[in-house]
Design a protein around this motif. Structure first.
Motif, PDB file in Angstrom:
ATOM      1  N   THR A 239      36.121  33.094  40.118  1.00  0.00           N
ATOM      2  CA  THR A 239      37.481  32.750  39.690  1.00  0.00           C
ATOM      3  C   THR A 239      37.909  33.570  38.467  1.00  0.00           C
ATOM      4  OG1 THR A 239      37.164  30.510  40.483  1.00  0.00           O
ATOM      5  CG2 THR A 239      39.017  30.888  38.985  1.00  0.00           C
ATOM      6  N   THR A 240      37.155  33.437  37.357  1.00  0.00           N
ATOM      7  CA  THR A 240      37.578  34.119  36.127  1.00  0.00           C
ATOM      8  C   THR A 240      37.198  35.609  36.185  1.00  0.00           C
ATOM      9  OG1 THR A 240      37.039  32.055  35.029  1.00  0.00           O
ATOM     10  CG2 THR A 240      37.519  33.949  33.614  1.00  0.00           C
TER      11      THR A 240
ATOM     12  N   PRO B 299      42.024  28.861  34.365  1.00  0.00           N
ATOM     13  CA  PRO B 299      42.015  28.298  35.715  1.00  0.00           C
ATOM     14  C   PRO B 299      40.606  28.222  36.293  1.00  0.00           C
ATOM     15  CG  PRO B 299      43.689  29.993  35.509  1.00  0.00           C
ATOM     16  CD  PRO B 299      42.881  30.041  34.264  1.00  0.00           C
TER      17      PRO B 299
ATOM     18  N   ASP C 103      35.825  32.172  27.392  1.00  0.00           N
ATOM     19  CA  ASP C 103      35.374  31.855  28.748  1.00  0.00           C
ATOM     20  C   ASP C 103      35.160  33.189  29.463  1.00  0.00           C
ATOM     21  OD1 ASP C 103      34.844  30.728  31.189  1.00  0.00           O
ATOM     22  OD2 ASP C 103      36.976  30.472  31.714  1.00  0.00           O
TER      23      ASP C 103
ATOM     24  N   SER D 286      34.719  27.608  33.153  1.00  0.00           N
ATOM     25  CA  SER D 286      36.135  27.388  32.874  1.00  0.00           C
ATOM     26  C   SER D 286      36.438  25.889  32.816  1.00  0.00           C
ATOM     27  CB  SER D 286      36.991  28.052  33.952  1.00  0.00           C
ATOM     28  OG  SER D 286      36.653  29.414  34.065  1.00  0.00           O
TER      29      SER D 286
HETATM   30 MG    MG Z   1      35.668  30.652  35.351  1.00  0.00          MG
END
Ligand code: MG
Ligand code: GTP
Length: 538
Positions: A78-79, A71, A121, A58
């Motif tokens: 996270t993603t 983000p 992403d 990301s």
């Molecule tokens: Mg990510």
């Protein structure tokens, strides 16, 4: 053009695999994916950022965008949902493609130089959330290009190498390994790690994949090598085509490898000369059961039986009626029944043995995935059943068309026999008259050795002799016709049985062989057309 030909080879290979009984769902899904992908109107290509959690996928995208698009954080993972970053002016034309990819998070960019590029992403493929990996696995077969993101800690990960690179890299042409977070290493160490990565790629047969070193946290300045790769001027259309061609080529190669055929050449499973010998042997075995000699005897008897009522004078009708009544005609003068009863004359097992043996010998040389289909063919029971069916069919067809031969000569002989009978009656009356009228004058004929013999005795003897000769002539003529008929039947049955054996037993093997050849041709064609369609034009 090359791409269409390349996909046609994939179609052929899938078709051949179906004949061979080889599992081809993966290849079929490659084909469907390819056709669907080509159906989308946009000329932009989709690049996926794939890698383990926390390697900075990301962050790289954000560095590329110059703002926070997806983000990034220290929290792992996270993603969770793929984020698409696409050219603003292509939003509409990319809508179909994005929904096929299942991507709902879409951000736009106005970067002129990246007008053909849509970046995805992806979630990580190594975190505690298995659904992330599932997302990645369903998306990777549909994207056009991939940036494999690693960091100094994860660049040797088994999930990356043994899992993803091994599976997907051979099916991609436009791809790059991005060694991110290089700021955690000294410049020399970063070079050393990237060299190490290259060496490892080389060992895995992926030497063509380049390695870019980045520091995404530093923004645009940290991703120069990656950006350079993006700007390298490969036409988006070419990237899309190369991806599809590479995937198709792999799918065809996989099918060919599982069938055990090489590019262009499929050695026939069964050597043609051996096949011919086995077929001859089976043919001989079958004909021994059918018993052509026995058939000949029956045919001759049937012809003689047919000749009798017409050619044997007034008693011919009587004897042939007696024959029919006693069943003698049915048992020994019935070639059609004789053919139909072939199975009562023995077992087919010895007859099928040569062919069964041939297939059994061939089996071990056949690749495992095709062995099943061939093994079923060579099961003795199935083999015998098929052969019996083939013989039944050909004999039934033959005997249905039976016509016992006939001749006008028989009627002529028959008329002559009536005359003989009349003469015999006359002689009988003459003898009766001689008994009744004593002293009746009677002539005599001079016969060598015997002297004078009374005329009625001579007449009787001559008549009997003629009758006998006529009967013999009828027998010989009918026998000759019957044998000629039987020989014709024999030839036809022999030919027919051979043809049917070939059709029902060998055709499946030949179909098998031609499917293998088709697959080998498809593999050769794919090597030519898919490779040229997949060449990344730089
Ligand atoms: Mg990510
Ligand atoms: N030192 C350093 N840290 C970085 C770099 N790039 C990213 N990071 C940090 O690494 C952490 C993870 O970055 P992300 O971009 O979220 O990583 P990701 O690959 O997207 O992770 P997932 O979304 O979980 O798959 C963040 O805290 C980033 O700030 C880099 O080049 N150097």
């Amino acid at each position: 053009m090359d791409l269409q030909r390349c996909l046609a080879h994939l179609d052929e290979a899938i078709e051949a695999a179906a004949v061979l009984g080889i599992e081809a769902t993966a290849a079929a899904s490659v084909r469907d994916t390819a056709r669907t992908r080509l159906g989308f109107p946009s000329d932009a290509y989709v690049l996926a950022m794939a890698g383990g959690t926390g390697v900075g996928k990301s962050t790289i995208l954000n560095a590329l965008a110059g703002e926070e698009v997806s983000p990034a954080s220290a929290r792992r993972p996270t993603t969770a949902e793929p984020v698409a970053w696409i050219p603003a002016n292509k939003r509409e034309e990319l809508a179909g493609l994005l929904s096929w990819l299942g991507v709902t998070q879409v951000r736009e960019h106005r970067a002129e130089s990246l007008g053909q590029l849509a970046v995805l992403d992806l979630p990580d493929f190594d975190s505690i959330a298995p659904e992330h990996r599932e997302r990645v696995d369903t998306l990777l077969p549909r994207v056009d290009a991939v940036a494999w993101v690693v960091d100094p800690e994860k660049y040797k990960d088994e999930i990356m190498h043994g899992g993803y690179l091994r599976t997907f890299a051979p099916r991609l042409r436009h791809q790059l390994v991005v060694l991110n977070r290089s700021d955690l290493l000294s410049a020399e160490d970063a070079m050393r790690v990237s060299d190490d990565m290259r060496t490892q790629l080389g060992r895995e047969g992926l030497a063509t994949i380049g390695v870019a070193i980045t520091r995404a946290r530093d923004g645009a300045a940290g991703i120069g090598e990656f950006r350079h790769w993006l700007d390298s001027g490969v036409e988006a259309k070419r990237i899309v085509a190369s991806r599809i061609a590479a995937e198709a080529h792999e799918a065809v190669r996989d099918l060919a490898a599982r069938t055990g055929v090489a590019d262009g050449g499929a050695v026939p499973l069964i050597d043609p000369a051996r096949r011919e010998r086995a077929l001859d042997a089976v043919g001989r075995g079958v004909l021994a059961l059918v018993d052509i000699r026995g058939l000949e005897r029956q045919a001759v008897a049937a012809t003689r039986l047919a000749a009798r009522p017409r050619g044997a004078g007034p008693f011919g009708h009587l004897t042939s009626w007696v024959y029919r009544l006693t069943g003698r005609a049915r048992a020994s003068a019935d070639p059609a029944g004789f053919l139909r009863r072939w199975q009562s004359r023995g077992s087919l097992a010895p007859a099928v043995e040569p062919l069964r043996e041939l297939i059994a010998v061939t089996l071990p040389t056949v690749p495992g995935s095709v062995r099943g289909g061939l093994a079923t063919l060579s099961t003795p029971a199935i083999f015998e059943q098929r052969l019996a069916g083939a013989i039944d069919q050909s004999l039934a067809a033959e005997s249905a068309a039976f016509r016992v031969p006939t001749s006008v000569l028989w009627s002529v002989i028959g008329l002559a026999q009536y005359a003989v009978t009349a003469l015999l009656l006359f002689c009988a009356l003459w003898f009766a008259a001689l008994f009744l009228i004593h002293e009746a004058p009677v002539g005599s004929v001079d016969v060598p050795y015997l002297g004078r013999v009374p005329t009625p005795v001579v007449l009787l003897s001559v008549t009997l002799l003629i009758g006998f000769l006529l009967a013999q002539a009828l027998r010989l003529h009918a026998g000759w016709l019957g044998r000629r008929w039987a020989r014709r039947i024999g030839h036809r049955v022999t030919r027919e049985v051979r043809e049917r054996i070939t059709e029902s037993l060998l055709l499946p093997i030949e179909r098998f062989d031609s499917a293998r050849q088709q697959l080998a041709n498809a593999a050769a064609g794919a090597t030519e057309d898919c490779v040229s369609a997949a060449t990344p034009a730089r």
